[in-house]
Write an enzyme that holds these catalytic residues in place. Sequence first.
Site, short mmCIF file in Angstrom:
data_model
loop_
_atom_site.label_atom_id
_atom_site.label_comp_id
_atom_site.label_asym_id
_atom_site.label_seq_id
_atom_site.Cartn_x
_atom_site.Cartn_y
_atom_site.Cartn_z
N HIS A 158 0.82 -1.21 0.00
CA HIS A 158 0.00 0.00 0.00
C HIS A 158 0.86 1.26 0.00
O HIS A 158 2.10 1.18 0.09
CB HIS A 158 -0.97 -0.02 1.19
N CYS A 214 3.07 -5.46 6.47
CA CYS A 214 2.69 -4.97 5.14
C CYS A 214 3.91 -4.32 4.47
O CYS A 214 4.95 -4.13 5.10
CB CYS A 214 1.58 -3.93 5.26
#
Lengths: 114, 439
Positions: B221, B237
């Site tokens: 992201h 992440c």
Amino acid sequence: MKKSLLLIAIMFALSIALVGCATTGDLEKVQAQGQQTNAKAEQALKEAQDAKAAADTATVKAADAAERAENAAKLAEERARLAEERARLAEEKVKKAEEDAKRVDAAFEKSMKK
Amino acid sequence: MLRSVKPSVAAYSPQCFIILLIVSLMTLHGCARIKQVQVQYGPFPAYPEEKLERHDFFTPAGEDVVGGMAVIRLEKGDTLPDVARHFGLGTNTVTAANPNVDVWAPEAGQRILLPMRFILPDGPRNGIVINLPAMRLFHFKNRGKAVATYPLGIGTEERPTPMGDMHVTKKVTKPTWYVPASIAADHRKKGDILPPQVLPGPDNPLGEYALYLSKPSYLIHGTNKPASIGLRATNGCMRLYPENIKKLYEQAPVGTKVRIVNQPYLAGRADGIIYLEAHMPFDDLPGDPLEDVYEKLATLERKSSGSIDWSKVRKTLAEAIGYPVPVSKVGPGIDLRPADIVEVNHPHRLLGAPVVPELQIGAWYVWVADKKNEIDAVRLAAMVNHQGPPIPARVLARRAGYRVLAGPFRDKTEAADAIKRLRFDLEIEGRLIAPDRKK
């Protein structure tokens, strides 16, 4: 007789006079010698004093030089110690700065978490 | 050496003398060439920074190295994270390549290296490959003939990014962040209560775009903390700069393969020269990367006409400076001179560098800290400025020392929010400064 006596008296007086003259000369000689001796003694004394003074000066100078040398050695030692201390402090400062920077970086890294 | 040669010269023929002279000159010439390689910061050809390719490269067949090296002269107020972002690099890469440069307060006029050359990771060249120790993503396109590469931020040691094969299952713009229980618990411990979800906006840590992976709960992201790219700061992440995730989002379709690897040591060949790129290995990741790279180097050496300077290999592995270093032995036809290093001009403004608004009368401020040393104050202000979202901060000179002041803030709520973030994120107790109403 009178003549002989007179002659004897004259001779006697003359010899006494002559003896008296010789004593004065001797005395003067002695006095002169004494003076000379005194002068020599004074000279010797002066020379001795001068030599002592010179020796004393040399001793003082040597002592001064030794003291100066000792001081110089001490100063050099002190300078070396100070330099060492400064280097140590600088090293500590760098280390502290590095640690601070690391701590700061760690704090920043932590702040970057969600 | 010449002295030992000279006495014997008289005893030999003129032909012998000429041969000896040539050998001597050749040896000296070799020394000069090695010296040239070592002088890294010599005069370099100028190149316009806006034309410098940061991300997209062709991958010539049989070659493993893409991109080139550049240098830039820093200006007052620059920080390494800002320079890194402008040139598409992670903070880790720029700091590793310039180990003696202050990250937050570098000297103006100082020249730094921008390592924009990369060795492609081992393995099939398709889909997305993420090399964790390099903190870099490679998106192979056109059947491996082209690659786009971006720096990224990855998981911490406590919550590492998982390795292995997966794929993109979903793509979302303006994602909502559903706060995981573990992160909510971490914040709660500090007294910070997070909402169950964070809507799109400056406070959303996912940024504007997200690629959801087949391994549940893991995403690639964007970020609202761009200074974290090149750091181990996520919960597993992978974060990209906002401008990079936008491109990846546009170019990687759903179903794109994603392979996450641990390759701290990369070896490759370009223009007949063998390169080695070493990153600091992560102890918490599995595998024996050292054995792998030695095998790869031996294979490259067998296939090439020259040989490897193994002492240089050992030095490069130990230093771990994070960019490709030529390790071929200098020999006929091998020129290790860094001919492709260019000097780029400093841009008018570095992309994404924080802008601190002017002081305003009637605004709210927050006292951050008083520092004796200006550099310390500059560093702290820079770190506050690089929070996500940024907290504007500046350094004010005082009679004795320097003050770091955050603001201006529109109102008390905004200033109080800055105090809260300083406390929870940087462990700094800021103090509210109300506007002077008399004026």
